[in-house]
Design a protein around this motif. Structure first.
Motif, PDB file in Angstrom:
ATOM      1  N   SER A   1       0.823  -1.203   0.000  1.00 16.87           N
ATOM      2  CA  SER A   1       0.000   0.000   0.000  1.00 16.87           C
ATOM      3  C   SER A   1       0.862   1.260   0.000  1.00 16.87           C
ATOM      4  CB  SER A   1      -0.926   0.000   1.209  1.00 16.87           C
ATOM      5  OG  SER A   1      -0.165   0.072   2.392  1.00 16.87           O
ATOM      6  N   ASN A   2       0.227   2.347  -0.263  1.00 14.16           N
ATOM      7  CA  ASN A   2       0.913   3.633  -0.322  1.00 14.16           C
ATOM      8  C   ASN A   2       1.285   4.082   1.095  1.00 14.16           C
ATOM      9  OD1 ASN A   2       1.826   6.139  -0.947  1.00 14.16           O
ATOM     10  ND2 ASN A   2       0.019   6.747  -2.115  1.00 14.16           N
ATOM     11  N   PRO A   3       2.551   4.451   1.357  1.00 14.46           N
ATOM     12  CA  PRO A   3       2.981   4.841   2.700  1.00 14.46           C
ATOM     13  C   PRO A   3       2.312   6.123   3.215  1.00 14.46           C
ATOM     14  CG  PRO A   3       4.892   4.484   1.282  1.00 14.46           C
ATOM     15  CD  PRO A   3       3.684   4.380   0.433  1.00 14.46           C
ATOM     16  N   SER A   4       1.814   6.957   2.328  1.00 18.04           N
ATOM     17  CA  SER A   4       1.176   8.191   2.782  1.00 18.04           C
ATOM     18  C   SER A   4      -0.097   7.905   3.575  1.00 18.04           C
ATOM     19  CB  SER A   4       0.886   9.119   1.608  1.00 18.04           C
ATOM     20  OG  SER A   4      -0.028   8.510   0.718  1.00 18.04           O
ATOM     21  N   TRP A   5      -0.733   6.767   3.332  1.00 13.67           N
ATOM     22  CA  TRP A   5      -1.923   6.404   4.119  1.00 13.67           C
ATOM     23  C   TRP A   5      -1.553   6.139   5.573  1.00 13.67           C
ATOM     24  CZ3 TRP A   5      -6.413   7.700   2.504  1.00 13.67           C
ATOM     25  CH2 TRP A   5      -6.686   7.716   1.149  1.00 13.67           C
ATOM     26  N   ILE A   6      -0.387   5.573   5.800  1.00 11.64           N
ATOM     27  CA  ILE A   6       0.070   5.312   7.163  1.00 11.64           C
ATOM     28  C   ILE A   6       0.332   6.638   7.878  1.00 11.64           C
ATOM     29  CG2 ILE A   6       1.935   4.313   8.534  1.00 11.64           C
ATOM     30  CD1 ILE A   6       2.175   2.156   6.324  1.00 11.64           C
ATOM     31  N   VAL A   7       0.931   7.587   7.181  1.00 10.61           N
ATOM     32  CA  VAL A   7       1.181   8.909   7.764  1.00 10.61           C
ATOM     33  C   VAL A   7      -0.139   9.599   8.079  1.00 10.61           C
ATOM     34  CG1 VAL A   7       2.169  11.190   7.328  1.00 10.61           C
ATOM     35  CG2 VAL A   7       3.410   9.137   6.624  1.00 10.61           C
ATOM     36  N   LEU A   8      -1.082   9.499   7.174  1.00  9.90           N
ATOM     37  CA  LEU A   8      -2.401  10.092   7.408  1.00  9.90           C
ATOM     38  C   LEU A   8      -3.071   9.462   8.633  1.00  9.90           C
ATOM     39  CD1 LEU A   8      -4.704  11.948   6.522  1.00  9.90           C
ATOM     40  CD2 LEU A   8      -5.544  10.045   5.109  1.00  9.90           C
TER      41      LEU A   8
END
Length: 58
Positions: free
Chosen positions: A2-9
């Motif tokens: 998955s896209n790592p930006s989702w984890i940051v969000l």
């Protein structure tokens, strides 16, 4: 993967929710301390001296 930006969000959402919860939990303490913020320096000094005298009698 998955896209790592989702984890940051997700972490940002959790951090924001935690900050809001902390702010709401500490509201009674802030309201209780509010009258002391409006005191002059002399009033605060006198209040502290009374407490010190009271504590020294124990």
């Amino acid at each position: 993967m998955s896209n790592p930006s989702w984890i940051v969000l997700a972490w940002l959402v959790v951090a924001f929710a935690s900050a809001v919860k902390f702010w709401s939990i500490t509201r009674p303490y802030r309201k209780k301390a509010a009258p002391f913020n409006q005191q002059t320096v002399d009033e605060a000094r006198q209040r502290l001296e009374r407490r010190w005298r009271k504590d020294s009698k124990v």
